[in-house]
Design a protein around this motif. Structure first.
Motif, mmCIF file in Angstrom:
data_model
loop_
_atom_site.group_PDB
_atom_site.id
_atom_site.type_symbol
_atom_site.label_atom_id
_atom_site.label_comp_id
_atom_site.label_asym_id
_atom_site.label_seq_id
_atom_site.Cartn_x
_atom_site.Cartn_y
_atom_site.Cartn_z
ATOM 1 N N UNK A 32 0.828 -1.207 0.000
ATOM 2 C CA UNK A 32 0.000 0.000 0.000
ATOM 3 C C UNK A 32 0.865 1.261 0.000
ATOM 4 N N UNK A 33 1.958 1.244 0.747
ATOM 5 C CA UNK A 33 2.845 2.403 0.809
ATOM 6 C C UNK A 33 3.458 2.681 -0.558
ATOM 7 N N UNK A 34 3.958 1.653 -1.226
ATOM 8 C CA UNK A 34 4.567 1.861 -2.541
ATOM 9 C C UNK A 34 3.533 2.227 -3.595
ATOM 10 N N UNK A 35 2.317 1.722 -3.467
ATOM 11 C CA UNK A 35 1.252 2.133 -4.375
ATOM 12 C C UNK A 35 0.906 3.602 -4.159
ATOM 13 N N UNK A 36 0.909 4.039 -2.918
ATOM 14 C CA UNK A 36 0.662 5.450 -2.609
ATOM 15 C C UNK A 36 1.763 6.328 -3.193
ATOM 16 N N UNK A 37 3.016 5.911 -3.034
ATOM 17 C CA UNK A 37 4.127 6.676 -3.601
ATOM 18 C C UNK A 37 4.046 6.729 -5.123
ATOM 19 N N UNK A 38 3.688 5.614 -5.745
ATOM 20 C CA UNK A 38 3.552 5.595 -7.198
ATOM 21 C C UNK A 38 2.431 6.522 -7.642
ATOM 22 N N UNK A 39 1.338 6.540 -6.900
ATOM 23 C CA UNK A 39 0.226 7.434 -7.234
ATOM 24 C C UNK A 39 0.648 8.893 -7.098
ATOM 25 N N UNK A 40 1.385 9.220 -6.053
ATOM 26 C CA UNK A 40 1.863 10.582 -5.893
ATOM 27 C C UNK A 40 2.798 10.978 -7.031
#
Length: 62
Positions: A32-40
């Motif tokens: 979830x953290x890396x998906x959030x970073x990718x989205x940002x």
């Protein structure tokens, strides 16, 4: 003072599901953290792109 009956193998078998659950939760949180970073990174501002300004800053009376 130590425990009266310490059976390491029995304790490791009993704790295995909890340890696997914690590992799975940590992996899920990392995903979830890396998906959030990718989205940002994907939704970030490009150089020269203007952000939407607040309404108070856009009106000039005077």
């Amino acid at each position: 003072m130590s425990a009266p009956s310490t059976n390491i193998e029995k304790q490791s078998k009993r704790h295995r599901p909890a340890l696997w659950g914690m590992i799975a939760a940590a992996i899920f949180a990392a995903i979830l953290f890396f998906a959030y970073l990718a989205n940002l990174a994907f939704e970030g501002n490009e150089p020269g792109q203007e952000d939407a300004a607040p309404a108070a800053a856009t009106t000039t009376d005077g």
